[in-house]
Every structure is written in structure tokens, then in C-alpha cells.
Design a protein around this motif. Structure first.
Motif, PDB file in Angstrom:
ATOM      1  N   LEU A  99      27.229  76.328  37.984  1.00  0.00           N
ATOM      2  CA  LEU A  99      26.642  77.329  38.873  1.00  0.00           C
ATOM      3  C   LEU A  99      25.822  78.322  38.083  1.00  0.00           C
ATOM      4  O   LEU A  99      26.043  78.522  36.887  1.00  0.00           O
ATOM      5  N   CYS A 100      24.864  78.953  38.757  1.00  0.00           N
ATOM      6  CA  CYS A 100      23.994  79.930  38.115  1.00  0.00           C
ATOM      7  C   CYS A 100      24.716  81.254  37.937  1.00  0.00           C
ATOM      8  O   CYS A 100      25.680  81.560  38.638  1.00  0.00           O
ATOM      9  N   ALA A 101      24.206  82.064  37.013  1.00  0.00           N
ATOM     10  CA  ALA A 101      24.854  83.333  36.687  1.00  0.00           C
ATOM     11  C   ALA A 101      24.446  84.462  37.611  1.00  0.00           C
ATOM     12  O   ALA A 101      25.041  85.540  37.561  1.00  0.00           O
ATOM     13  N   ASP A 102      23.445  84.260  38.466  1.00  0.00           N
ATOM     14  CA  ASP A 102      22.875  85.371  39.232  1.00  0.00           C
ATOM     15  C   ASP A 102      23.438  85.503  40.647  1.00  0.00           C
ATOM     16  O   ASP A 102      22.895  86.232  41.476  1.00  0.00           O
ATOM     17  N   PHE A 103      24.522  84.762  40.951  1.00  0.00           N
ATOM     18  CA  PHE A 103      25.220  84.814  42.243  1.00  0.00           C
ATOM     19  C   PHE A 103      24.433  84.174  43.387  1.00  0.00           C
ATOM     20  O   PHE A 103      24.847  84.276  44.539  1.00  0.00           O
ATOM     21  N   ASP A 105      24.347  81.065  43.546  1.00  0.00           N
ATOM     22  CA  ASP A 105      25.358  80.032  43.803  1.00  0.00           C
ATOM     23  C   ASP A 105      26.686  80.766  43.972  1.00  0.00           C
ATOM     24  O   ASP A 105      27.254  81.250  42.987  1.00  0.00           O
ATOM     25  N   PRO A 106      27.196  80.914  45.189  1.00  0.00           N
ATOM     26  CA  PRO A 106      28.361  81.778  45.421  1.00  0.00           C
ATOM     27  C   PRO A 106      29.657  81.210  44.845  1.00  0.00           C
ATOM     28  O   PRO A 106      30.065  80.090  45.191  1.00  0.00           O
ATOM     29  N   PRO A 107      30.342  81.945  43.964  1.00  0.00           N
ATOM     30  CA  PRO A 107      31.636  81.485  43.425  1.00  0.00           C
ATOM     31  C   PRO A 107      32.687  81.253  44.498  1.00  0.00           C
ATOM     32  O   PRO A 107      33.634  80.508  44.278  1.00  0.00           O
ATOM     33  N   ALA A 108      32.524  81.859  45.658  1.00  0.00           N
ATOM     34  CA  ALA A 108      33.510  81.694  46.732  1.00  0.00           C
ATOM     35  C   ALA A 108      33.623  80.253  47.206  1.00  0.00           C
ATOM     36  O   ALA A 108      34.624  79.886  47.854  1.00  0.00           O
ATOM     37  N   LEU A 109      32.640  79.415  46.887  1.00  0.00           N
ATOM     38  CA  LEU A 109      32.709  78.006  47.289  1.00  0.00           C
ATOM     39  C   LEU A 109      33.542  77.158  46.331  1.00  0.00           C
ATOM     40  O   LEU A 109      33.830  76.000  46.632  1.00  0.00           O
ATOM     41  N   ILE A 110      33.931  77.715  45.203  1.00  0.00           N
ATOM     42  CA  ILE A 110      34.676  76.937  44.210  1.00  0.00           C
ATOM     43  C   ILE A 110      35.953  76.329  44.782  1.00  0.00           C
ATOM     44  O   ILE A 110      36.224  75.133  44.565  1.00  0.00           O
TER      45      ILE A 110
END
Length: 316
Positions: A99-103, A105-110
Motif C-alpha cells: 500500500l502507498c504511504a499517503d493514505f 490506499d486505506p489501511p482500514a481494508l487490511i
């Protein structure tokens, strides 16, 4: 070489960076929070593509505080295809998330990615429902997807940027190819692994300035075309055949006109030109296919050259 001093984690998260000093610590905190809720073993791998701000210093400080956080710092800027792919290949997890570092790509989908993987999907890709493009960039993207689906060896999934999860077997298969300019999204669909798509709304960039512009996207598209559009090298053969057939038709028409006692030299001249163009195009297509075969046999260029790495051990 992958680190061997500790057991491999279940999940590896690879985060490419270039000038992300405003987002590096925040993205690490967000990703770790999602993974700790799932109570899985994990590692974070930042791969920095020669940042010129304080990104590397921020990541180094995090590596000192948390051994689960790792850094690969590249010697130079090796582009948006090679650097992230190299980071994925260095990961040790049973599944690898990119995932990208700039959010954006939302981490909540992990957690959803991991659930799908445990249900049997070997590739789980996030697909953006919408793209925040200007008119011209939107048109360019549409044409690029249409062109890729017609000429690429395998169809590209629209609006999938590489944000997703890949099973260890998938990563090992792709890393064995030794592709010097890997179009990772294209490689993912080449081998027929089970794939799940998860749509999501694209959030805005959290901070800093995007490294993407029209020219970087064009460069990315050209690299993708070179890597995945090998069938396009045969296009001159097809055009040459059509040109040759048109030349033969013109010869027949010229013969009929000549029998009718009319001047047919313009038709014969046109026919000769078409046949000659057809012959040239056919040989150009055959030459292109030979270049493709040479390319297939000489994939030995390293993806990146490392400047240093922290918490991942040393390279050979």
C-alpha cells in the motif's frame, strides 16, 4: 537475501516511499493498529526510493523503536515499478500487503484483505470506485485501459493500482521471473491465481505533494506496454498482410481497367507501393518478435541497488 534470524511473520506490509516525511510515521501507526487488532505476527517494510526530504530519518527512528519496522533505502530513484516490486520480493510473510504511504490506499481494508486470503483467495486487490482525475487525465486513463485490454498479453484490471494482498506462492512465482521492468499489476493476472476484488472509495491524500503527474503516468504506461504488450510487436505482420492483400486487389482492378483500354498505371503504381510496404511491415513484425524472444531470455537486470537496510539483515 531475506532475513533469517527470526521466524517469518504471517503478514508482511510493504510501503514504498519517496518524499513522504509528512506521512511515514502516521501510515506506520495506522497499519500497526489494524494488524494488532487481528493479533497476527507481522513486519512492516518501508522501501524508500531516494527521498530528498527527511523521510529516511523518520523511518530510521521508527526502526530503532520497533524491530517489526524495517527499512530498505535505495541508492537512487529506480521508478514506481521497480522499487515497490523489489520491496515485495524482500518480504518474508505468508502473505504480502502492498500500500502507498499517503493514505490513498486505506489501511482500514487490511482486515478484509486478510479475511479474503484466509478464505482461499491468493490475490486480493483493492479497486477504486472512482478516480479524481482532470478531464484530460481521465480520457488518457480510459484510452490506456481500452488499449491494454486489446493489445496486452493479459487484461489489466481497471482502477486496481497494486494495493492489495498477495499469497507467498504468488510472490515467489513472480520473483522467479527476473523481469527487469516489472509491470506488477499485469504479472498478477498472468498465471491464473484465484483473485478477489474489493471496491473502495478513494480517500484524499493525507499530506505532502503527490509524486505523480502526467509525465510519470505516461512513463509508467510505456513501461507497462513494453513489458506486457508483446503481442503488439506482431501488429506490423498483420498490417503487412493487409497491405499486401490490398496491393493484390489493386493489381486485379488495374488488369481489368487495362483490358478495358483505359490507363491503369496509377493503380499499378499504388499496388506496387502497397505490396512493398506489406513486405517491409511483415519483416519488421518478425524482427520485433525476435526482439521479444531475446528479451524473454535475458532478464537479469537488478530491480534496484540498495544504499542500506535496517532490521532486514544485509544483502549478499
Amino acid at each position: 537475501m531475506r532475513r533469517t534470524d527470526r521466524p517469518a511473520p504471517e503478514i508482511s506490509v510493504v510501503i514504498p516511499t519517496r518524499n513522504e516525511v509528512e506521512n511515514a510515521r502516521a501510515i506506520a501507526t495506522a497499519v500497526i493498529a489494524e494488524l494488532e487488532k487481528l493479533q497476527v505476527s507481522f513486519e512492516l517494510i518501508f522501501i524508500d526510493n531516494a527521498s530528498t526530504d527527511g523521510t529516511v530519518a523518520v523511518i530510521k527512528a521508527m526502526c530503532q523503536d520497533d524491530p517489526r519496522i524495517n527499512l530498505i533505502a535505495n541508492q537512487n530513484d529506480f521508478g514506481q515499478m521497480r522499487s515497490p516490486t523489489y520491496g515485495i520480493y524482500q518480504a518474508r510473510g505468508a502473505a504480502v500487503i502492498n500500500l502507498c504511504a499517503d493514505f490513498q490506499d486505506p489501511p482500514a481494508l487490511i482486515p478484509e484483505f486478510i479475511r479474503s486470503w484466509r478464505d482461499g483467495a491468493m490475490i486480493v486487490l483493492g479497486v477504486r470506485k472512482t478516480e479524481r482525475n482532470g478531464f484530460m487525465l481521465g480520457v488518457f486513463r480510459h484510452l490506456a485501459y481500452s488499449f491494454s485490454n486489446r493489445f496486452f498479453d493479459h487484461p489489466v484490471i481497471p482502477h486496481a493500482t497494486g494495493f492489495g494482498l498477495y499469497d507467498r506462492k504468488v510472490v515467489d512465482t513472480l520473483s522467479a521471473i527476473d523481469e527487469p521492468e516489472p509491470f506488477f499489476r499485469g504479472l498478477l493476472v498472468e498465471f491464473g491465481y484465484p483473485l478477489t476484488l474489493i471496491p473502495y472509495d478513494r480517500p484524499g491524500r493525507a499530506g505532502g505533494k503527490s509524486n505523480n503527474n502526467f509525465f510519470t503516468l505516461l512513463d509508467f504506461s510505456m513501461s507497462a506496454l513494453a513489458g506486457m504488450g508483446k503481442r503488439l510487436l506482431r501488429l506490423p505482420v498483420y498490417l503487412g498482410i493487409l497491405s499486401g492483400l490490398l496491393g493484390l486487389v489493386l493489381l486485379l482492378i488495374g488488369a481489368v481497367v487495362l483490358i478495358s483500354d483505359h490507363s491503369a498505371w496509377p493503380l499499378f503504381l499504388w499496388a506496387i507501393i502497397e505490396i512493398n510496404v506489406g513486405v517491409v511491415l511483415i519483416f519488421l513484425g518478425l524482427l520485433g518478435d525476435q526482439i521479444r524472444l531475446i528479451s524473454e531470455r535475458t532478464r537479469r537486470t537488478p530491480l534496484v541497488v540498495e544504499k542500506e537496510r535496517i532490521n532486514l539483515g544485509q544483502t549478499q
